[in-house]
Scaffold this motif. Structure first.
Motif, PDB file in Angstrom:
ATOM      1  N   VAL A  35      -1.493 -14.761 -10.900  1.00 53.33           N
ATOM      2  CA  VAL A  35      -1.940 -14.082  -9.685  1.00 53.33           C
ATOM      3  C   VAL A  35      -1.986 -12.585  -9.969  1.00 53.33           C
ATOM      4  N   GLY A  36      -3.171 -11.995  -9.909  1.00 56.66           N
ATOM      5  CA  GLY A  36      -3.309 -10.563 -10.129  1.00 56.66           C
ATOM      6  C   GLY A  36      -3.143  -9.812  -8.829  1.00 56.66           C
ATOM      7  N   LEU A  37      -2.211  -8.853  -8.806  1.00 57.19           N
ATOM      8  CA  LEU A  37      -1.951  -8.078  -7.587  1.00 57.19           C
ATOM      9  C   LEU A  37      -2.228  -6.613  -7.856  1.00 57.19           C
ATOM     10  N   THR A  38      -2.949  -5.979  -6.945  1.00 57.59           N
ATOM     11  CA  THR A  38      -3.274  -4.571  -7.086  1.00 57.59           C
ATOM     12  C   THR A  38      -3.283  -3.905  -5.715  1.00 57.59           C
ATOM     13  N   GLY A  39      -3.520  -2.624  -5.712  1.00 59.49           N
ATOM     14  CA  GLY A  39      -3.553  -1.866  -4.454  1.00 59.49           C
ATOM     15  C   GLY A  39      -4.151  -0.509  -4.718  1.00 59.49           C
ATOM     16  N   GLY A  40      -3.669   0.486  -4.009  1.00 56.11           N
ATOM     17  CA  GLY A  40      -4.138   1.854  -4.204  1.00 56.11           C
ATOM     18  C   GLY A  40      -2.985   2.802  -3.967  1.00 56.11           C
ATOM     19  N   ILE A  41      -3.208   4.073  -4.224  1.00 57.33           N
ATOM     20  CA  ILE A  41      -2.168   5.061  -4.035  1.00 57.33           C
ATOM     21  C   ILE A  41      -1.700   5.061  -2.570  1.00 57.33           C
ATOM     22  N   ALA A  42      -0.386   4.973  -2.373  1.00 56.83           N
ATOM     23  CA  ALA A  42       0.244   4.991  -1.047  1.00 56.83           C
ATOM     24  C   ALA A  42      -0.127   3.791  -0.173  1.00 56.83           C
ATOM     25  N   SER A  43      -0.582   2.703  -0.802  1.00 58.99           N
ATOM     26  CA  SER A  43      -0.906   1.501  -0.009  1.00 58.99           C
ATOM     27  C   SER A  43       0.328   0.648   0.259  1.00 58.99           C
ATOM     28  N   GLY A  44       1.400   0.878  -0.509  1.00 56.02           N
ATOM     29  CA  GLY A  44       2.632   0.117  -0.315  1.00 56.02           C
ATOM     30  C   GLY A  44       2.808  -1.021  -1.308  1.00 56.02           C
ATOM     31  N   LYS A  45       2.098  -0.961  -2.429  1.00 51.38           N
ATOM     32  CA  LYS A  45       2.154  -2.050  -3.414  1.00 51.38           C
ATOM     33  C   LYS A  45       3.564  -2.259  -3.957  1.00 51.38           C
TER      34      LYS A  45
END
Length: 247
Positions: free
Chosen positions: A4-14
């Motif tokens: 399962v690949g998990l990603t986000g963005g800056i300050a998204s709360g990842k």
């Protein structure tokens, strides 16, 4: 087992989302941690980086100066490609090793925390599911300004430097919306974990591995139980004596 690949963005709360998955007992591999690990002194990638970019990319203690190296490859695609050609194979090797460890421990799925999952697309083909930790642009901006003590202009520049979260969300299989209360986000994480944990998508690989192990075990048993049956081919054939001519 599946990935399962998990990603986000800056300050998204990842990072906070990852912590909840870990608290739920999930296996998590942080690709950034691996990337820092493989360039430490004594590792092949470290030596090759020094050979390619010179000793000026080193700190006094021999570690890679990430800022200097980053400035060196900034806006230079050929230099960035050279660095990637050095580090990516080593990162992939470590990822495979870590994943195999979790496979042996019986995990049904492994989460790979990959910041640039959709930007590079190199690992997408290995992911059974993709997850994006999302928040709306205004929330992201406010959180970043508060967290990093930035003015609005600097915070917006940092956000613009990344692929927009709304674009990542369109490409993902699952979205964890972290725009509102944390309790709501946490409930989404728990529900997603339950869905992945109860999925039967781990069975094909698990059964294939078990069949392979069974075949190896059977072969080893036959080799120890009937060793002569496997050594006939290597023995010289005994010639049957012929009667003398005219006898």
């Amino acid at each position: 087992m599946f990935l399962v690949g998990l990603t986000g963005g800056i300050a998204s709360g990842k990072s906070s989302v990852i912590q909840v998955f870990q608290q739920l007992g999930c296996a998590v591999i942080d690709v950034d941690v691996i990337a820092r690990h493989v360039v430490q002194p004594g590792y092949p990638a470290h030596q090759r980086i020094v050979e390619a970019f010179g000793t000026e990319v080193l700190l006094e203690d021999g570690n890679i100066n990430r800022k200097v190296l980053g400035d060196l490859i900034f806006n230079q695609p050929d230099q960035r490609q050279l660095l990637n050609s050095i580090t990516h194979p080593e990162i992939h090797k470590e990822m495979v090793k870590e994943t195999f460890k979790y496979f042996l421990r019986g995990y049904r799925y492994v989460i790979l925390d990959i910041p640039l999952l959709f930007e590079t697309k190199k690992l997408l083909k290995y992911m059974k599911h993709t997850v994006v930790v999302y928040c709306d642009r205004d929330t992201q901006l406010v959180r970043l300004m508060k967290r990093n003590n930035l003015n609005r202009e600097d915070a917006e520049a940092r956000i613009k430097a990344q692929l927009p979260l709304k674009d990542k969300a369109r490409m993902a299989n699952h979205i964890l919306d972290n725009s509102g209360e944390w309790s709501i986000t946490k409930r989404q994480i728990v529900l997603l974990h339950a869905k992945l944990e109860h999925s039967l998508e781990y069975l094909p690989l698990r059964l294939g591995a078990l069949m392979g192990l069974a075949a190896i075990a059977s072969l080893l048993y036959l080799l120890t139980r009937y060793p002569s049956a496997f050594s006939l081919a290597g023995r010289p054939r005994k010639e049957t004596p012929r009667p003398p001519l005219g006898g």
